[in-house]
Design a protein around this motif. Sequence first.
Motif: not given
Lengths: 129, 141
Positions: B107, B116, B120
């Motif tokens: 990130e 992102q 994730r």
Amino acid sequence: MSATSRSVGLQGLRYRGGTTMWSWALHRVSGVGMIVFVAMHVVSAFLLQNLGSDVGKLYNTVFESWIFQSFIYFCVIFHVLNGTRVIILDTWPKLLEYQREATWMQWLIFVPVYGLTLLVLVQRALSGG
Amino acid sequence: MLRSRTVPRRGWSLEFVMWVFTRVSGAVMLIAGLLAMAGALWLGARTQMDLATLMRWTFFPNPNHVINSNIPDVNLGWVGAFWQVLQTLIIFFGVTHGFNGLRVVIEDYVSSIAIQRVLRALLLVLWIAVMAIAFYIVFTS
């Protein structure tokens, strides 16, 4: 000229963070190295133990080579020592005043410990172990 | 494109919880390693195994790690509930510490919020998968 269109070139590498900047960079590299190894090792151990697969054996040949071991031991020993320094300095912020000394002390421990590890690994490699 | 970061809100956020977790889990793993090494020496590692095997056991006290040493019977002391609990703790703290670290590193270099989020989610799946496989190994070895 705006800040983002400015040409920096090699000067960008000369960020003068000093020893702690190098610790920060090495901490990331060693951390990524370890999590990639651990994840692959978990998968290879599963393949070997529960499926008796040849891929698992191949992985283990790589993991047991002295070149790979020298790399992963560098990651582990550096990451542990640097992490301990970070934990200590974060817990007692007053000690941040001595962060340069702490970094030098960390290397003072790292060099003999990693040196001995390398010695053992290379000795075993030369004797064909 | 370079983008300025938003200031995180104060109090209990994911970043704060994981900041604390990273330090606590680091210390826990250090203690777990020392405990595994001390246990191995107490069980007779000094005469029954070489340094490499002792280190493998220190990092992860699994019977597969000492199977090729001179231990007469691995079932005497090197297998059992105590070591399984320790292995479970090391797996949980180690893998979580590692995947959270990977998230922080990723990130830092990926500025697009959409990418992102995708990464994730991918890390979340990998985190659970690696932990599940590792727990399976611990309780079947």
